[in-house]
Design a protein around this motif. Structure first.
Motif, PDB file in Angstrom:
ATOM      1  N   TYR A 167      51.469  26.424  96.176  1.00 54.35           N
ATOM      2  CA  TYR A 167      52.934  26.172  96.305  1.00 54.35           C
ATOM      3  C   TYR A 167      53.256  24.929  96.885  1.00 54.35           C
ATOM      4  CZ  TYR A 167      53.565  31.117  95.082  1.00 54.35           C
ATOM      5  OH  TYR A 167      53.406  32.126  94.400  1.00 54.35           O
ATOM      6  N   ARG A 168      54.223  24.189  96.375  1.00 54.22           N
ATOM      7  CA  ARG A 168      54.840  22.869  97.082  1.00 54.22           C
ATOM      8  C   ARG A 168      56.349  23.180  97.299  1.00 54.22           C
ATOM      9  NH1 ARG A 168      52.145  18.206  96.699  1.00 54.22           N
ATOM     10  NH2 ARG A 168      50.068  18.329  95.641  1.00 54.22           N
ATOM     11  N   CYS A 169      57.075  22.295  98.093  1.00 50.66           N
ATOM     12  CA  CYS A 169      58.297  22.320  98.537  1.00 50.66           C
ATOM     13  C   CYS A 169      58.852  20.793  98.729  1.00 50.66           C
ATOM     14  CB  CYS A 169      58.832  23.198  99.657  1.00 50.66           C
ATOM     15  SG  CYS A 169      58.449  22.683 101.131  1.00 50.66           S
ATOM     16  N   GLN A 170      60.153  20.590  98.375  1.00 51.92           N
ATOM     17  CA  GLN A 170      60.686  19.098  98.609  1.00 51.92           C
ATOM     18  C   GLN A 170      62.292  19.333  98.904  1.00 51.92           C
ATOM     19  OE1 GLN A 170      60.286  16.576  95.105  1.00 51.92           O
ATOM     20  NE2 GLN A 170      61.093  14.982  96.367  1.00 51.92           N
ATOM     21  N   GLY A 171      62.521  18.816  99.922  1.00 50.01           N
ATOM     22  CA  GLY A 171      63.993  19.010 100.602  1.00 50.01           C
ATOM     23  C   GLY A 171      64.838  17.670 100.146  1.00 50.01           C
ATOM     24  N   GLU A 172      65.992  17.605 100.282  1.00 43.72           N
ATOM     25  CA  GLU A 172      66.690  16.625 100.002  1.00 43.72           C
ATOM     26  C   GLU A 172      66.200  15.212 100.761  1.00 43.72           C
ATOM     27  OE1 GLU A 172      70.772  17.623 100.931  1.00 43.72           O
ATOM     28  OE2 GLU A 172      70.677  19.321  99.496  1.00 43.72           O
ATOM     29  N   ASP A 173      65.943  14.016  99.882  1.00 46.31           N
ATOM     30  CA  ASP A 173      65.876  12.875 100.714  1.00 46.31           C
ATOM     31  C   ASP A 173      64.515  12.953 101.245  1.00 46.31           C
ATOM     32  OD1 ASP A 173      68.022  11.758  99.513  1.00 46.31           O
ATOM     33  OD2 ASP A 173      69.166  12.503 101.410  1.00 46.31           O
ATOM     34  N   SER A 174      63.379  13.786 100.694  1.00 47.77           N
ATOM     35  CA  SER A 174      62.034  13.724 101.313  1.00 47.77           C
ATOM     36  C   SER A 174      61.052  13.840 100.367  1.00 47.77           C
ATOM     37  CB  SER A 174      62.058  15.106 102.256  1.00 47.77           C
ATOM     38  OG  SER A 174      62.224  16.144 101.491  1.00 47.77           O
TER      39      SER A 174
END
Length: 232
Positions: free
Chosen positions: A64-71
């Motif tokens: 699992y991976r996640c990515q936020g805004e501008d990151s």
């Protein structure tokens, strides 16, 4: 951005994974705004900072991976979902000397487990009539090995699959006071060596002058050769 590591779980378990944003708040806070999640590189229909799995299946295993805004995307976190009666859960499987370790003999659907025994390399470590955890505050290289647990689930003996715990040697770091002490000792030794060299040269020069002085006195005080009376 980071996702906390998760131990493996059994099928039908409920779990929540949240995204932490280091630097926001004292211990990091949840990500604000939209968060995109992926499972084995496939996008998930979730845009909040928490990912809920209400009834885990073996198909939910993976990265699992996640990515936020501008990151940037987070590092992957692997989740293992197993179909079994007992599961030995470890807070981590790859450790470094000095790390802490918690072992739990977890049962399917959290059913009651009694007469629990923990094993390391098939040697009994601890027995409890009621289910308890094993906690190691500071692991060492001696804690390397294969661990599993046994217990009774609804009066039937069950055995978990083994878990391999690997402990690596901690890197040797020089203590702060030792970092200052070593250069100071080197400077002291250099100064002592220089002083000894100067004193040795001075002593050698004095010894040479003394030898020359003794030689001169010996030459000047030597007895004169007597005249033979026959030649008078």
């Amino acid at each position: 951005m980071a996702i906390p590591n998760r131990p493996p779980v059994l099928t039908l378990s409920y779990l929540t994974t949240s995204v932490a944003a280091p630097g926001h708040g004292k211990n990091g806070s949840l990500m604000a705004g939209t968060t995109n999640w992926t499972h084995n590189s496939h996008p998930l229909n979730e845009s909040t900072s928490s990912l809920n799995i209400t009834s885990a299946r073996e198909l939910d295993s993976g990265e699992y991976r996640c990515q936020g805004e501008d990151s940037e995307p987070s590092d992957p976190v692997r989740l293992g979902v197993f179909s079994d009666w007992l599961l030995l859960q470890a807070t981590a499987e790859d450790l470094t000397e000095g790390d802490s370790l918690l072992l739990q003999c977890h049962s399917w659907q959290n059913w009651r487990v009694d007469k629990v025994t923990f094993y390391k390399d098939n040697v009994s470590l601890k027995y409890w009539y009621e289910n308890h955890n094993i906690s190691l505050d500071r692991v060492t290289l001696n804690d390397n090995g294969s661990y599993h647990c046994e217990g009774r689930v609804r009066k039937v003996e069950k055995v978990s699959e083994p878990v391999l715990i690997l402990v690596q040697k901690a890197p040797r770091t020089m203590l702060p006071w030792l970092r200052l002490l070593v250069p100071a000792l080197l400077l002291t030794l250099f100064a002592m060596d220089s002083a000894l060299f100067v004193l040795t040269r001075q002593d050698l020069a004095m010894l040479q002058r003394a030898r020359r002085g003794r030689k001169g006195r010996t030459t000047s005080s030597a007895p004169q050769a007597k005249t033979d009376p026959a030649h008078r």
